[in-house]
Design a protein around this motif. Structure first.
Motif, PDB file in Angstrom:
ATOM      1  N   LEU A  20       0.810  -1.220   0.000  1.00  0.00           N
ATOM      2  CA  LEU A  20       0.000   0.000   0.000  1.00  0.00           C
ATOM      3  C   LEU A  20       0.846   1.273   0.000  1.00  0.00           C
ATOM      4  CD1 LEU A  20      -2.878  -0.973   2.464  1.00  0.00           C
ATOM      5  CD2 LEU A  20      -3.010  -0.718  -0.024  1.00  0.00           C
ATOM      6  N   ARG A  21       2.081   1.208   0.485  1.00  0.00           N
ATOM      7  CA  ARG A  21       2.906   2.420   0.482  1.00  0.00           C
ATOM      8  C   ARG A  21       3.409   2.755  -0.929  1.00  0.00           C
ATOM      9  NH1 ARG A  21       8.391   0.013   3.327  1.00  0.00           N
ATOM     10  NH2 ARG A  21       9.322  -0.805   1.420  1.00  0.00           N
ATOM     11  N   ASN A  22       3.264   1.798  -1.844  1.00  0.00           N
ATOM     12  CA  ASN A  22       3.730   2.000  -3.209  1.00  0.00           C
ATOM     13  C   ASN A  22       2.624   2.590  -4.078  1.00  0.00           C
ATOM     14  OD1 ASN A  22       6.256   0.826  -2.571  1.00  0.00           O
ATOM     15  ND2 ASN A  22       5.392  -1.213  -2.846  1.00  0.00           N
ATOM     16  N   ASP A  23       3.008   3.099  -5.220  1.00  0.00           N
ATOM     17  CA  ASP A  23       2.056   3.719  -6.123  1.00  0.00           C
ATOM     18  C   ASP A  23       1.088   2.687  -6.680  1.00  0.00           C
ATOM     19  OD1 ASP A  23       1.351   6.153  -7.949  1.00  0.00           O
ATOM     20  OD2 ASP A  23       1.596   4.456  -9.322  1.00  0.00           O
ATOM     21  N   ARG A  24      -0.188   3.006  -6.622  1.00  0.00           N
ATOM     22  CA  ARG A  24      -1.225   2.048  -7.037  1.00  0.00           C
ATOM     23  C   ARG A  24      -1.124   1.684  -8.522  1.00  0.00           C
ATOM     24  NH1 ARG A  24      -7.635   2.408  -5.598  1.00  0.00           N
ATOM     25  NH2 ARG A  24      -8.262   0.472  -6.648  1.00  0.00           N
ATOM     26  N   VAL A  25      -0.967   2.673  -9.367  1.00  0.00           N
ATOM     27  CA  VAL A  25      -0.894   2.413 -10.808  1.00  0.00           C
ATOM     28  C   VAL A  25       0.297   1.516 -11.121  1.00  0.00           C
ATOM     29  CG1 VAL A  25      -0.565   3.464 -13.078  1.00  0.00           C
ATOM     30  CG2 VAL A  25      -2.099   4.540 -11.415  1.00  0.00           C
ATOM     31  N   ALA A  26       1.435   1.814 -10.492  1.00  0.00           N
ATOM     32  CA  ALA A  26       2.640   1.019 -10.744  1.00  0.00           C
ATOM     33  C   ALA A  26       2.469  -0.420 -10.270  1.00  0.00           C
ATOM     34  CB  ALA A  26       3.839   1.666 -10.067  1.00  0.00           C
ATOM     35  N   VAL A  27       1.880  -0.599  -9.080  1.00  0.00           N
ATOM     36  CA  VAL A  27       1.681  -1.941  -8.533  1.00  0.00           C
ATOM     37  C   VAL A  27       0.778  -2.766  -9.443  1.00  0.00           C
ATOM     38  CG1 VAL A  27       0.529  -3.200  -6.666  1.00  0.00           C
ATOM     39  CG2 VAL A  27       2.149  -1.380  -6.121  1.00  0.00           C
ATOM     40  N   GLU A  28      -0.339  -2.178  -9.856  1.00  0.00           N
ATOM     41  CA  GLU A  28      -1.290  -2.933 -10.674  1.00  0.00           C
ATOM     42  C   GLU A  28      -0.728  -3.221 -12.066  1.00  0.00           C
ATOM     43  OE1 GLU A  28      -5.131  -1.067 -10.506  1.00  0.00           O
ATOM     44  OE2 GLU A  28      -5.254  -1.258  -8.321  1.00  0.00           O
ATOM     45  N   SER A  29       0.037  -2.279 -12.608  1.00  0.00           N
ATOM     46  CA  SER A  29       0.662  -2.518 -13.902  1.00  0.00           C
ATOM     47  C   SER A  29       1.744  -3.589 -13.795  1.00  0.00           C
ATOM     48  CB  SER A  29       1.263  -1.225 -14.457  1.00  0.00           C
ATOM     49  OG  SER A  29       1.893  -1.458 -15.702  1.00  0.00           O
ATOM     50  N   ALA A  30       2.479  -3.595 -12.679  1.00  0.00           N
ATOM     51  CA  ALA A  30       3.523  -4.610 -12.486  1.00  0.00           C
ATOM     52  C   ALA A  30       2.919  -6.008 -12.416  1.00  0.00           C
ATOM     53  CB  ALA A  30       4.317  -4.307 -11.216  1.00  0.00           C
ATOM     54  N   LYS A  31       1.811  -6.152 -11.678  1.00  0.00           N
ATOM     55  CA  LYS A  31       1.144  -7.463 -11.616  1.00  0.00           C
ATOM     56  C   LYS A  31       0.646  -7.864 -13.001  1.00  0.00           C
ATOM     57  CE  LYS A  31      -2.837 -10.000  -9.907  1.00  0.00           C
ATOM     58  NZ  LYS A  31      -3.913 -10.162  -8.911  1.00  0.00           N
ATOM     59  N   ASP A  32       0.010  -6.943 -13.679  1.00  0.00           N
ATOM     60  CA  ASP A  32      -0.528  -7.227 -15.005  1.00  0.00           C
ATOM     61  C   ASP A  32       0.587  -7.647 -15.965  1.00  0.00           C
ATOM     62  OD1 ASP A  32      -2.807  -7.396 -16.647  1.00  0.00           O
ATOM     63  OD2 ASP A  32      -2.343  -5.484 -17.576  1.00  0.00           O
ATOM     64  N   LEU A  77       4.423  -1.869 -21.408  1.00  0.00           N
ATOM     65  CA  LEU A  77       3.574  -1.576 -20.261  1.00  0.00           C
ATOM     66  C   LEU A  77       4.295  -0.702 -19.237  1.00  0.00           C
ATOM     67  CD1 LEU A  77       1.797  -5.027 -19.759  1.00  0.00           C
ATOM     68  CD2 LEU A  77       0.999  -3.009 -20.991  1.00  0.00           C
ATOM     69  N   GLY A  78       5.592  -0.943 -19.049  1.00  0.00           N
ATOM     70  CA  GLY A  78       6.344  -0.143 -18.085  1.00  0.00           C
ATOM     71  C   GLY A  78       6.466   1.308 -18.498  1.00  0.00           C
TER      72      GLY A  78
END
Length: 270
Positions: free
Chosen positions: A208-220, A240-241
Motif C-alpha cells: 500500500l505504500r507504493n504507487d497504485r498504478v505502478a503496482v497494478e501494472s507490475a502485476k498485469d 507496459l512499463g
C-alpha cells in the motif's frame, strides 16, 4: 458489498484499503460447497470493481486454509454431465480466482493458516503472494480420487516451480509441509502460526505504500509475460512499463521525494 454475519460461509470485510476475505466453514476444513463457490465469485468481482480497496488478504478460519471442493455438492454436477459442461466451466474458476477472475489487477495476499489441499491449494496458487504458517500443509490429492488438477494446479505449478517438481507434487499426491513449500518457491516465507496475520498485514502495508498504478501494472505485466518468447516478453514489459512512466501523474512527485530524500519508507543508503 458489505461485511456479513459471522455465521456466513465466507466473511468479507473492507477495512480502509484492504479487503479481508475469510473462508468460514472450519468444521468442514473450509471445503468449498456450491454456495461458497458462488459467493466467492461475487466477492472477487466486488473486490475487482471497488476502487476504494487496493489489496485483498485471504485466509481460512480454524486449522485449515481450504480442503478443496466439498465433493458432496460438486460431484453430482460433474458425474454424468453433458458434453457442454467443460465449455461452461472455462470461465468459472473454482472459488472465483483460479480462472475467469484470475486477471484481477489488484494484489491478493494469501495467509495460509493450515491445510491447503486440492482445490484449496489451487486457490492459494492463484493468489499473488503466499505466506505460510509453520502449521500449513499442502497437497494435490486429486489423483487419489481419479481426477487431476483442473483449476490452475498444473499450469501454475509448472510456472512456479518447474516441470520436475510439479510432476512430483501432482503425480504422487503426497502432502508436504510449509518448509518444503518454501524450498519449492511456492510460498514467500514461513512464520510462527501466531504471527501469520500480522506478517500478512505487514506485507499488505508494504504494497500500500507504493504507487497504485505502478503496482497494478507490475502485476498485469508479470501475468502477461508468462509463456512468451524472451523477445516478446521484453517488448511487453517495456511497453507496459513505459506506459506507466508516460501516463502516471504521480511519477514526477514520487521521484522528487526520492531525490529530496524525503520518501516514506525509504531504504537506508538508497
Amino acid at each position: 458489498m458489505t461485511a456479513v454475519s459471522p455465521e456466513a460461509k465466507v466473511l468479507y470485510e473492507k477495512r480502509g484499503e484492504v479487503a479481508y476475505i475469510t473462508l468460514n466453514r472450519p468444521d468442514a476444513k473450509n471445503a468449498i460447497d456450491l454456495e461458497m463457490h458462488e459467493r466467492l465469485s461475487l466477492i472477487w468481482a466486488d473486490f475487482r470493481d471497488d476502487d476504494s480497496v487496493r489489496v485483498a488478504l485471504l485466509t481460512g478460519n480454524g486449522d485449515a486454509f481450504c480442503a478443496g471442493a466439498d465433493l458432496k455438492t460438486h460431484l453430482p454436477l460433474w458425474v454424468g454431465a453433458d458434453a457442454d459442461l467443460p465449455r461452461r466451466k472455462v470461465t468459472d474458476g473454482f472459488g472465483g480466482i483460479t480462472r475467469g477472475l484470475h486477471r484481477i489487477r489488484k494484489p491478493i495476499v494469501a495467509a495460509v493458516n493450515g491445510w491447503a489441499l486440492a482445490g484449496g491449494f489451487e486457490i492459494a496458487l492463484a493468489c499473488d503472494i503466499r505466506i505460510a504458517s509453520e502449521n500449513a500443509q499442502f497437497g494435490s490429492f486429486e489423483v487419489r480420487r481419479g481426477l487431476h488438477p483442473m483449476d490452475g494446479g498444473i499450469v501454475r505449478l509448472v510456472n512456479m516451480c518447474g516441470l520436475s517438481t510439479a510432476m512430483d507434487i501432482i503425480l504422487t499426491g503426497n502432502p508436504f509441509d510449509a518448509e518444503q513449500a518454501q524450498r519449492w518457491q511456492l510460498v514467500s516465507r514461513v512464520v510462527p502460526h501466531d504471527q501469520l496475520i500480522a506478517e500478512a498485514e505487514a506485507t499488505v502495508a508494504s504494497i500500500l505504500r507504493n504507487d497504485r498504478v505502478a503496482v497494478e501494472s507490475a502485476k498485469d505485466t508479470a501475468l502477461e509475460v508468462i509463456g512468451r518468447r524472451i523477445d516478446d516478453a521484453l517488448a511487453v514489459e517495456a511497453l507496459l512499463g513505459y506506459s506507466v512512466v508516460a501516463s502516471n501523474p504521480t511519477v514526477k512527485q514520487r521521484l522528487n521525494t526520492f531525490y529530496e530524500r524525503t520518501d516514506e519508507g525509504r531504504v537506508s543508503g538508497v
